[in-house]
Scaffold this active site. Structure first.
Site, PDB file in Angstrom:
ATOM      1  N   SER A   1     -18.751 -11.213  21.673  1.00  0.00           N
ATOM      2  CA  SER A   1     -17.971 -12.267  22.332  1.00  0.00           C
ATOM      3  C   SER A   1     -17.373 -11.749  23.638  1.00  0.00           C
ATOM      4  CB  SER A   1     -16.876 -12.782  21.400  1.00  0.00           C
ATOM      5  OG  SER A   1     -15.912 -11.786  21.179  1.00  0.00           O
TER       6      SER A   1
ATOM      7  N   ARG B   1     -18.718 -13.582  26.939  1.00  0.00           N
ATOM      8  CA  ARG B   1     -17.745 -14.410  27.641  1.00  0.00           C
ATOM      9  C   ARG B   1     -17.717 -14.060  29.129  1.00  0.00           C
ATOM     10  NH1 ARG B   1     -13.675 -12.842  25.271  1.00  0.00           N
ATOM     11  NH2 ARG B   1     -13.668 -14.392  23.606  1.00  0.00           N
TER      12      ARG B   1
ATOM     13  N   ASN C   1     -19.293 -16.514  32.075  1.00  0.00           N
ATOM     14  CA  ASN C   1     -18.434 -17.040  33.133  1.00  0.00           C
ATOM     15  C   ASN C   1     -18.936 -16.652  34.513  1.00  0.00           C
ATOM     16  OD1 ASN C   1     -15.697 -18.463  32.546  1.00  0.00           O
ATOM     17  ND2 ASN C   1     -16.047 -17.107  30.805  1.00  0.00           N
TER      18      ASN C   1
END
Lengths: 272, 159
Positions: free
Chosen positions: A190, A194, A198
């Site tokens: 994660s 992440r 992004n």
């Protein structure tokens, strides 16, 4: 520079590579990371070398602001010896922000400069490369396991992996262990995904906006002044708007990565 | 979007960064910050102490002033009392001296008047004798008429 709008985005998403198969190196990612790493060490090293107890100058005050911010974040969550975790968090925080900031460089500029040096591809954003984000998150992952073993002992940690959260009944060992493995693996995945997601998306939006360049160039070729003006102004305004919004994402992603690192290691450090 | 050997390079690079920060960047920076915090805390404490000292000194100075004022007032009172006493004493002395001078003068006056009366009496006696002699046409024999003369003198004295 790519020749057409169809080639433009795939071209900008291609790394400058050396090697074959797994043994491929992304030269652009490695080079930019090294450059930013040296920048980080240079800036903070200069502040550390000149650090005095007296009244700090503007530069020192700024660096100390960052240091105290990171230290304060850790102090809130982690109640152990911060002498290693704090510099780790600072490195993650500043490096992620520095790498993310590369996204604000006008999108075709790095490629043009690299082109002058004879390179056909150049992705300037190291944090939009899974290798970078996983390198960071796997370091955190190893540290989570290290701190777990340090706090609970190898036996204690193994015991916890097999008995928490459902209980010590032998029939539950396997479900416990599988659940813990998933939980453990979710942390680095994660973290890495992440940041990667992004930044990759942010980069992609810049590229999509840049596609307007083909539109207004085409309009100009057709003699449509209105189309040219609309496309030209639209590109400028949208790039500016997205860049300004992206500053928030750049800082936020650095902050999130740092805070989650601290939280994961604090959780590992706590006794159950 | 693929994982490849780049991750090894990135890992090693990241570890070097963390190690360098851990060993050479974090300790001096945080050390300076904490040292300065201590200094500022000490400075603030010193300022507080100074403030308290100042207040104490002010209170002491006020006490001293009040004491001095009271002492001065006492002194002025004493001086006034002493002055009044001196004036009273001087008055009494002056009154006594005046009375003494007056009584001395009275005594002298009475002595003088007694003496003048004697002289007058004597003169009157002589004049009476001389007058009587002239009236009788001859010298009054003072010895023969001593009794008479004495009587006359006594009467004059009385009168």
């Amino acid at each position: 520079m790519a020749g057409s709008s169809a080639d433009y985005i795939p071209h900008h998403l291609t790394h400058l590579k050396v090697g074959e198969g797994f043994w491929t190196l992304h030269v652009d990612t490695l080079f930019m990371t090294a450059l930013l790493g040296v920048t980080f060490l240079w800036i903070f090293g200069a502040a550390a070398r000149k650090a005095t107890v007296g009244v700090p100058g503007r530069f020192q005050a700024f660096i100390e602001l960052v240091v105290e911010f990171v230290d304060g974040q850790i102090k809130e969550v982690f109640h152990g010896d911060r002498s290693f975790l704090a510099p780790l968090a600072l490195t993650i925080f500043v490096m992620v922000i520095l790498m993310n900031t590369m996204d604000l460089i006008p999108i075709d500029l790095p490629g043009m400069i690299a082109g002058l040096a004879g390179a056909h591809y150049w992705r300037v954003l190291p944090s939009a490369d899974l290798n970078t984000t996983f390198a960071l998150s796997l370091t955190v992952f190893v540290l989570v396991i290290f701190y777990s073993i340090k706090a609970k002992g190898a036996g204690g940690y193994a015991h916890e992996l097999f008995t928490a959260p459902f209980g010590a009944n032998p029939a539950l060992w396997i479900p416990n262990f599988i659940l813990n493995l998933v939980e453990l693996a979710a942390k680095p995945v994660s973290l890495a995904m992440r940041l990667f997601g992004n930044m990759y998306a942010g980069e992609l939006v810049f590229m999509l906006i840049a596609l307007l360049g083909f539109a207004w160039a085409g309009a100009l070729a057709d003699g449509s002044i209105f189309g040219f003006a609309l496309g030209f102004l639209g590109q400028i305004l949208m790039t500016a708007a997205w860049a300004i919004f992206h500053v928030l994402i750049i800082l936020l992603q650095g902050f999130i990565f740092m805070v989650l690192t601290i939280v994961y290691i604090s959780m590992a450090h706590e006794h159950h | 979007m693929t994982i490849n050997a780049t991750i090894i390079g990135q890992l090693l690079g990241f570890l070097v960064l963390v190690w360098f920060t851990w060993k050479f960047i974090w300790p001096p920076l945080l050390g300076a910050i904490e040292e300065r915090q201590k200094k500022i805390a000490a400075g603030l404490a010193a300022a507080d102490r100074g403030q308290k000292d100042l207040e104490e000194a002010k209170a002491r100075a006020g006490d001293a002033m009040r004491e001095a004022r009271e002492r001065a007032m006492q002194l002025v009172d004493q001086a006034q009392k002493r002055g009044n006493e001196l004036i009273d004493e001087a008055k009494q002395t002056a009154v006594a001296e005046g009375e003494r001078l007056v009584s001395a003068a009275r005594a002298e006056v009475s002595t003088e008047s007694a003496r003048a009366r004697d002289a007058l009496r004597r003169d009157v006696a002589a004049l009476a004798l001389a007058g009587a002699g002239k009236v009788l046409g001859r010298e009054v024999d003072a010895k023969a008429h001593a009794d008479l003369l004495d009587q006359l003198a006594a009467e004059l004295e009385r009168g």
